[in-house]
Design an enzyme around this catalytic site. Structure first.
Site, PDB file in Angstrom:
ATOM      1  N   ASP A  14      11.034 126.785  95.067  1.00  0.00           N
ATOM      2  CA  ASP A  14      11.553 125.384  94.962  1.00  0.00           C
ATOM      3  C   ASP A  14      11.244 124.316  93.831  1.00  0.00           C
ATOM      4  OD1 ASP A  14      10.871 123.130  97.929  1.00  0.00           O
ATOM      5  OD2 ASP A  14       8.533 123.417  97.219  1.00  0.00           O
ATOM      6  N   LEU A  15      11.725 122.482  94.649  1.00  0.00           N
ATOM      7  CA  LEU A  15      11.313 122.127  93.775  1.00  0.00           C
ATOM      8  C   LEU A  15      10.008 121.263  93.777  1.00  0.00           C
ATOM      9  CD1 LEU A  15      12.254 120.171  91.363  1.00  0.00           C
ATOM     10  CD2 LEU A  15      14.598 118.785  93.093  1.00  0.00           C
TER      11      LEU A  15
END
Length: 221
Positions: A14-15
């Site tokens: 995920d970012l």
């Protein structure tokens, strides 16, 4: 949740809330967008919970009428895409973590619900591009917005499902579970109190430095 039983070939990240802390830019621009459509701006904690879910789903919970979601998003993007996306910081230890995983031969992919063009700009701005095999994200037309859709796209591109997901919210855990994949939750993101425990990830790490030793210690096939 599938357990961590063997060393994966690839790690999906995920970012927002996992690699970077985007809170300053997102909360400022979201507050601007809500004011533009005359919706009361909620407490900061509620703004923070917008970091993770698809906004077509989340904005109505803040009081945005369904028929004004697109307008609200437009107001948000007119500010965020100029400079708000750069009002973020890379969490301490993330670059070292990615470098060590790359050196160990892991494929590294991004799997974010952020629009892919925006996510790519963030990754490039913070000098992280060289670590990634592939960048996967959402589409602006809504055809790919939920985490399980993004993960599906990434798996199709990688050509295999020998992966582990790493993220900070329930959306990462449930997105991985949808595909029968394990998810390692991080303890430094923007999950609500108790959120991670309720959704039962395969493991929880508390610093970026914990990830490499965890997955390197797993048996290989």
């Amino acid at each position: 949740m599938p357990r961590l039983t063997q060393r994966p070939r690839a790690v999906l990240f995920d970012l927002d809330g996992t690699l970077t802390d985007p809170a300053p830019g997102i909360t400022r621009c979201l507050a601007h967008a809500l004011r533009a459509v005359e919706v009361p701006v909620p407490d900061y904690e509620d703004l923070l919970l917008a970091i993770g879910p698809p906004w077509n789903d989340y904005l109505p919970t803040l009081g945005v009428p369904v028929d004004r979601v697109a307008e609200t998003l437009a107001h948000y993007r007119e500010l965020y895409e100029v400079d708000g996306l750069f009002e973020a910081t890379v969490y301490d230890g993330v670059s070292t973590m990615l470098g060590e995983l790359q050196a160990d031969g892991f494929e590294i992919a991004l799997a974010t619900s952020k629009p892919i063009d925006t996510a790519t700009r963030v990754i490039e701005y913070f000098g992280l591009t060289g670590y990634f095999t592939f960048l996967g994200g959402a589409t602006l037309d809504g055809t790919r917005s939920h985490k399980h859709d993004v993960i599906s796209h990434v798996l199709d591109t990688l050509g295999h499902a020998d992966v582990v997901m790493v993220g900070d919210r329930k959306y990462d855990i449930e997105g991985a579970r949808h595909h029968g994949l394990p998810c390692i939750a991080v303890g430094w993101g923007h999950a609500d109190d108790g959120e991670i425990a309720v959704h039962n990830p395969a493991a929880v790490i508390h610093t970026p430095g914990d990830l490499g030793p965890l997955i390197r210690a797993l048996p290989t096939t």
